[in-house]
Design an enzyme around this catalytic site. Structure first.
Site, short mmCIF file in Angstrom:
data_model
loop_
_atom_site.label_atom_id
_atom_site.label_comp_id
_atom_site.label_asym_id
_atom_site.label_seq_id
_atom_site.Cartn_x
_atom_site.Cartn_y
_atom_site.Cartn_z
N ASP A 145 0.75 -1.09 0.01
CA ASP A 145 0.04 -0.12 0.09
C ASP A 145 0.83 1.29 -0.18
OD1 ASP A 145 -2.61 0.65 0.11
OD2 ASP A 145 -2.51 1.36 2.07
N TYR A 147 2.50 4.61 1.27
CA TYR A 147 2.57 5.33 2.51
C TYR A 147 1.47 6.49 2.44
CZ TYR A 147 7.15 3.65 2.64
OH TYR A 147 8.39 2.88 2.74
N PHE A 158 8.11 1.39 -1.48
CA PHE A 158 9.33 1.66 -0.37
C PHE A 158 9.92 3.08 -0.44
CE2 PHE A 158 9.04 -3.08 -0.66
CZ PHE A 158 8.80 -3.30 0.56
N HIS A 267 9.36 -9.81 5.20
CA HIS A 267 9.21 -8.33 4.87
C HIS A 267 10.33 -7.46 5.63
CE1 HIS A 267 7.33 -4.45 4.51
NE2 HIS A 267 6.71 -4.74 3.57
#
Length: 302
Positions: A145, A147, A158, A267
């Site tokens: 998703d 930020y 990221f 992750h």
């Protein structure tokens, strides 16, 4: 006299041919050298070309958003107007005309009409695809998703713009890079340098409401990005997929493992990085695979 004259002409032409020969050889050498660029040289050329193309694409998106804002009659910009990279439009023909995409577009367009309500900014929604052309994609890093804090999302998984605090997941990515390849930890979290080298930084969902994580999930984005992944798998070969965490690894079903390289790990979030992300050495492994295929490696240092 005739023979003397003939001899003189032969001498003249002979000398001329000797003068021309070195020039001809030099020209051939130049042609040959330009056609035998090293892998590193080809990578640099592609990097510069993609950087210029991404800036052009971003400018087009900004202009389209601004045009609609200035014209009250036209309403908000249409979602499909924000994917401008030609190679992806060719790779995904008719995608925006499918029923799910029509519904997704209506939903997102309604949301982005609300000022400062949706992230990333409208012109960056398809930033991953507008920055990394289809033919250049050689590595895929899947996120979840965008930020959802102000100023963070920039349409690349990221990644955050320079000047924004680096999120914990990205801090851990940089720590692994240092351990793996000796890269120094950068002062910012803008991963655009990776994207223009052919690293597709793709989130599963490309928009989100301000301060509401996963608020745009199950609206159609997952089907769209699944199509992107399937298209890469079907139409390309030798792409390296980095699947970090359970959500990313659910996309395994979309990838032909006989044609591509798949690297899995936990992750990089603070909650799970110690359970298999640290020490995965995915960055050096990625470059090893690329070099084995005669493809230029990624310069991971920011």
């Amino acid at each position: 006299m005739a023979s003397a004259s003939s001899k003189t002409l032969i001498d003249i032409f002979g000398r001329a041919s000797k003068r021309l020969k070195p020039t001809l050889c030099k020209s051939e050498d130049n042609i040959n050298s330009s056609s035998t660029l090293t892998v590193d040289q080809k990578s640099r050329i592609e990097h510069n070309k993609n950087l210029a193309l991404s800036r052009k694409n971003r400018k087009i998106c900004i202009e389209r958003v601004s045009k609609h804002k200035e014209s009250l009659a036209s309403g908000c910009v249409k979602l499909e107007e924000l994917l401008v990279e030609e190679s992806w439009l060719e790779a995904l023909p008719g995608e925006f005309q499918k029923d799910y995409a029509v519904n997704l577009s209506k939903f997102v367009e309604t949301e982005i009409c609300k000022d400062d309500y949706v992230y990333p900014p409208a012109h960056l929604i398809f930033n991953a695809l507008n920055t990394t052309p289809f033919q250049s994609a050689k590595v895929v890093i899947l996120g979840q998703d965008p930020y959802h804090g102000p100023g963070q999302a920039m349409g690349l998984s990221f990644s955050v713009p320079e000047g924004v605090k680096v999120p914990s997941s990205l801090v851990n990515i940089f720590k692994e890079l240092k351990q793996d390849l000796g890269c120094s930890i950068p002062s910012h979290g803008n991963l655009e340098k990776w994207a223009v080298q052919g690293v597709l930084l793709l989130n599963a969902v490309l928009t989100v409401r301000k301060h509401q994580a996963n608020s745009h999930s199950k609206k159609g984005w997952e089907q769209f990005t699944d199509t992107v992944i399937k298209t890469i798998s079907q139409k390309k070969e030798g792409v390296v997929f980095l699947l970090w965490g359970k959500s990313a690894q659910e996309k395994l079903r979309l990838i032909d493992a006989t044609k591509h390289h798949i690297l899995k790990a936990a992750h990089p979030s603070g909650l799970s990085a110690n359970r298999g992300f640290f020490g995965c050495r995915h960055f050096s492994q990625t470059n090893k695979y690329l070099e084995q295929m005669g493809i230029g490696p990624i310069d991971w240092q920011l």
